[in-house]
Design a protein around this motif. Structure first.
Motif, PDB file in Angstrom:
ATOM      1  N   LYS A 174       0.826  -1.214   0.000  1.00  0.00           N
ATOM      2  CA  LYS A 174       0.000   0.000   0.000  1.00  0.00           C
ATOM      3  C   LYS A 174       0.859   1.262   0.000  1.00  0.00           C
ATOM      4  O   LYS A 174       0.493   2.278  -0.605  1.00  0.00           O
ATOM      5  CB  LYS A 174      -0.936  -0.009   1.204  1.00  0.00           C
ATOM      6  CG  LYS A 174      -1.917   1.160   1.211  1.00  0.00           C
ATOM      7  CD  LYS A 174      -2.874   1.070   2.392  1.00  0.00           C
ATOM      8  CE  LYS A 174      -3.854   2.233   2.367  1.00  0.00           C
ATOM      9  NZ  LYS A 174      -4.812   2.164   3.508  1.00  0.00           N
ATOM     10  N   ASP A 175       2.023   1.212   0.648  1.00  0.00           N
ATOM     11  CA  ASP A 175       2.897   2.391   0.708  1.00  0.00           C
ATOM     12  C   ASP A 175       3.346   2.836  -0.681  1.00  0.00           C
ATOM     13  O   ASP A 175       3.679   4.011  -0.883  1.00  0.00           O
ATOM     14  CB  ASP A 175       4.125   2.095   1.566  1.00  0.00           C
ATOM     15  CG  ASP A 175       3.790   2.041   3.052  1.00  0.00           C
ATOM     16  OD1 ASP A 175       2.707   2.543   3.435  1.00  0.00           O
ATOM     17  OD2 ASP A 175       4.606   1.501   3.819  1.00  0.00           O
ATOM     18  N   GLU A 193       9.482  -7.302   2.246  1.00  0.00           N
ATOM     19  CA  GLU A 193       8.523  -8.364   1.955  1.00  0.00           C
ATOM     20  C   GLU A 193       7.098  -7.857   2.183  1.00  0.00           C
ATOM     21  O   GLU A 193       6.886  -6.934   2.977  1.00  0.00           O
ATOM     22  CB  GLU A 193       8.796  -9.570   2.850  1.00  0.00           C
ATOM     23  CG  GLU A 193      10.152 -10.216   2.603  1.00  0.00           C
ATOM     24  CD  GLU A 193      10.395 -11.406   3.510  1.00  0.00           C
ATOM     25  OE1 GLU A 193       9.545 -11.654   4.406  1.00  0.00           O
ATOM     26  OE2 GLU A 193      11.426 -12.080   3.330  1.00  0.00           O
ATOM     27  N   PHE A 194       6.150  -8.462   1.484  1.00  0.00           N
ATOM     28  CA  PHE A 194       4.739  -8.093   1.698  1.00  0.00           C
ATOM     29  C   PHE A 194       3.880  -9.345   1.541  1.00  0.00           C
ATOM     30  O   PHE A 194       4.152 -10.201   0.690  1.00  0.00           O
ATOM     31  CB  PHE A 194       4.301  -6.982   0.731  1.00  0.00           C
ATOM     32  CG  PHE A 194       4.476  -7.302  -0.727  1.00  0.00           C
ATOM     33  CD1 PHE A 194       3.408  -7.783  -1.490  1.00  0.00           C
ATOM     34  CD2 PHE A 194       5.706  -7.125  -1.354  1.00  0.00           C
ATOM     35  CE1 PHE A 194       3.567  -8.072  -2.835  1.00  0.00           C
ATOM     36  CE2 PHE A 194       5.868  -7.405  -2.700  1.00  0.00           C
ATOM     37  CZ  PHE A 194       4.796  -7.880  -3.447  1.00  0.00           C
ATOM     38  N   PRO A 195       2.842  -9.493   2.360  1.00  0.00           N
ATOM     39  CA  PRO A 195       2.078 -10.746   2.405  1.00  0.00           C
ATOM     40  C   PRO A 195       1.358 -11.099   1.106  1.00  0.00           C
ATOM     41  O   PRO A 195       1.180 -12.279   0.797  1.00  0.00           O
ATOM     42  CB  PRO A 195       1.080 -10.521   3.547  1.00  0.00           C
ATOM     43  CG  PRO A 195       1.016  -9.041   3.725  1.00  0.00           C
ATOM     44  CD  PRO A 195       2.373  -8.521   3.353  1.00  0.00           C
ATOM     45  N   GLU A 196       0.953 -10.094   0.343  1.00  0.00           N
ATOM     46  CA  GLU A 196       0.208 -10.381  -0.899  1.00  0.00           C
ATOM     47  C   GLU A 196       1.061 -11.138  -1.922  1.00  0.00           C
ATOM     48  O   GLU A 196       0.529 -11.723  -2.864  1.00  0.00           O
ATOM     49  CB  GLU A 196      -0.293  -9.080  -1.526  1.00  0.00           C
ATOM     50  CG  GLU A 196      -1.330  -8.338  -0.707  1.00  0.00           C
ATOM     51  CD  GLU A 196      -0.712  -7.411   0.330  1.00  0.00           C
ATOM     52  OE1 GLU A 196      -1.471  -6.703   1.016  1.00  0.00           O
ATOM     53  OE2 GLU A 196       0.542  -7.383   0.443  1.00  0.00           O
ATOM     54  N   LEU A 211      -1.370  -6.731  -6.510  1.00  0.00           N
ATOM     55  CA  LEU A 211      -2.089  -5.470  -6.313  1.00  0.00           C
ATOM     56  C   LEU A 211      -3.600  -5.698  -6.305  1.00  0.00           C
ATOM     57  O   LEU A 211      -4.326  -5.097  -5.501  1.00  0.00           O
ATOM     58  CB  LEU A 211      -1.703  -4.470  -7.405  1.00  0.00           C
ATOM     59  CG  LEU A 211      -0.297  -3.868  -7.293  1.00  0.00           C
ATOM     60  CD1 LEU A 211       0.117  -3.210  -8.605  1.00  0.00           C
ATOM     61  CD2 LEU A 211      -0.241  -2.835  -6.152  1.00  0.00           C
ATOM     62  N   ASP A 212      -4.072  -6.566  -7.203  1.00  0.00           N
ATOM     63  CA  ASP A 212      -5.504  -6.873  -7.238  1.00  0.00           C
ATOM     64  C   ASP A 212      -5.941  -7.554  -5.942  1.00  0.00           C
ATOM     65  O   ASP A 212      -7.030  -7.273  -5.420  1.00  0.00           O
ATOM     66  CB  ASP A 212      -5.819  -7.779  -8.433  1.00  0.00           C
ATOM     67  CG  ASP A 212      -5.720  -7.045  -9.770  1.00  0.00           C
ATOM     68  OD1 ASP A 212      -5.690  -5.789  -9.752  1.00  0.00           O
ATOM     69  OD2 ASP A 212      -5.647  -7.723 -10.811  1.00  0.00           O
ATOM     70  N   THR A 213      -5.094  -8.436  -5.425  1.00  0.00           N
ATOM     71  CA  THR A 213      -5.405  -9.118  -4.169  1.00  0.00           C
ATOM     72  C   THR A 213      -5.545  -8.113  -3.025  1.00  0.00           C
ATOM     73  O   THR A 213      -6.424  -8.235  -2.162  1.00  0.00           O
ATOM     74  CB  THR A 213      -4.304 -10.136  -3.822  1.00  0.00           C
ATOM     75  OG1 THR A 213      -4.258 -11.142  -4.844  1.00  0.00           O
ATOM     76  CG2 THR A 213      -4.552 -10.805  -2.474  1.00  0.00           C
ATOM     77  N   ALA A 214      -4.670  -7.098  -3.045  1.00  0.00           N
ATOM     78  CA  ALA A 214      -4.695  -6.069  -2.004  1.00  0.00           C
ATOM     79  C   ALA A 214      -5.754  -5.006  -2.256  1.00  0.00           C
ATOM     80  O   ALA A 214      -5.982  -4.135  -1.392  1.00  0.00           O
ATOM     81  CB  ALA A 214      -3.323  -5.412  -1.893  1.00  0.00           C
ATOM     82  N   GLY A 215      -6.396  -5.030  -3.430  1.00  0.00           N
ATOM     83  CA  GLY A 215      -7.397  -4.023  -3.769  1.00  0.00           C
ATOM     84  C   GLY A 215      -6.790  -2.661  -4.000  1.00  0.00           C
ATOM     85  O   GLY A 215      -7.419  -1.631  -3.716  1.00  0.00           O
ATOM     86  N   LEU A 216      -5.554  -2.630  -4.547  1.00  0.00           N
ATOM     87  CA  LEU A 216      -4.825  -1.373  -4.743  1.00  0.00           C
ATOM     88  C   LEU A 216      -4.705  -1.013  -6.218  1.00  0.00           C
ATOM     89  O   LEU A 216      -4.633  -1.893  -7.088  1.00  0.00           O
ATOM     90  CB  LEU A 216      -3.426  -1.489  -4.139  1.00  0.00           C
ATOM     91  CG  LEU A 216      -3.346  -1.746  -2.635  1.00  0.00           C
ATOM     92  CD1 LEU A 216      -1.908  -2.030  -2.230  1.00  0.00           C
ATOM     93  CD2 LEU A 216      -3.898  -0.552  -1.864  1.00  0.00           C
TER      94      LEU A 216
END
Length: 269
Positions: free
Chosen positions: A145-146, A220-223, A171-176
């Motif tokens: 998101k950052d 790292e990022f969970p998505e 990005l789609d998974t995160a809705g960003l």
């Protein structure tokens, strides 16, 4: 010797001769399959193996190429690294190559759908995304998101290449929604933008962050767990040096090959 005794002796001698003949035939017949079934790596190999491989494999495959040449004197391994889609297009257009290693099954399908691969491709490793930031992470990027913050210059791989498709999926998974400063043709080009401080961050593979050393910092990022790419490898149908190409694929898939790849940050298939 009596007549019955002579008959018994002649019968025994004839039986022994038959057994000797059968034994000889059996010995000759059993050697043929062993010779024809010998693996490429056990035979004397020669020639140049041309490998088309995803850009993220550059460091690992270069190291494996050197191992292969030491193991098989008289051979040479040359590489063409780049975006998997570009390499696939070159192969289907007739570029001479022996082996194709792609960063996704989708790009490998571009080759197999045209029947340009010999046999079924095999997944040999997997790879996961990571954010590459400037050393020290001055913009305090801690999540996907950052990257959407105003004023932050972010680069992505082009959507047609595996690292770009994976980033889009994350990005789609995160809705960003993210509008990058540029789309790059392969993962190394995206990483270079950060290394040269022409971008503040890039979404690349964890293997590329590791290969860059202290030139970048990884986040790292969970998505990323929802967008892990399988890497398939295949012998190409019109490979000029089939035996040597098969032996190189054997090395990539061997415990020695997987050790090199895992040390670079790749995941087991």
């Amino acid at each position: 010797m009596t007549r019955p005794a002579r008959r018994i002796a002649r019968t025994a001698a004839a039986g022994a001769a038959v057994l000797l003949a059968l034994s000889a035939c059996s010995s000759q017949g059993s050697s043929a399959p062993e010779a024809s079934g010998s693996s490429p790596s056990s035979r004397k190999l020669s020639g140049t193996v041309t490998v088309f491989a995803a850009a993220s494999l550059k460091e690992s495959f270069t190291a494996l190429g050197r191992q292969f040449e030491r193991q098989h004197p008289g051979t040479r391994v040359t590489f063409s690294f780049g975006g998997s889609d570009t390499l696939a297009a070159s192969i289907t257009a007739g570029a001479p190559a022996d082996v194709f290693a792609a960063a996704s099954t989708r790009t490998m399908a571009l080759v197999t759908d045209r029947e340009d691969a010999a046999g079924t491709p095999v997944t040999f490793v997997r790879n996961q995304l990571e954010i590459a930031t400037l050393p020290g992470n001055p913009h305090k990027v801690s999540s996907l998101k950052d990257l959407t913050r105003s004023g932050l210059k972010v680069v992505l791989c082009d959507r047609t290449v595996p690292c770009g498709a994976a980033a889009r999926e994350a990005l789609d998974t995160a809705g960003l929604t993210l509008t990058p400063a540029s789309y790059e043709q392969d993962v190394k080009s995206a990483l270079t933008k950060v290394e040269l401080k022409e971008a503040d961050a890039a979404v690349v593979y964890r293997t590329d962050v590791k290969a860059a050393g202290d030139k970048v910092e990884g986040v790292e990022f969970p998505e990323s767990a929802t967008a892990v790419n399988d890497y398939p490898i295949a012998l190409l149908k019109d490979a000029p040096h089939t035996a040597a190409a098969k032996a190189f694929i054997e090395l990539v898939r061997s415990p020695r090959g997987l050790k090199v790849l895992s040390e670079a940050g790749f995941l087991a298939p």
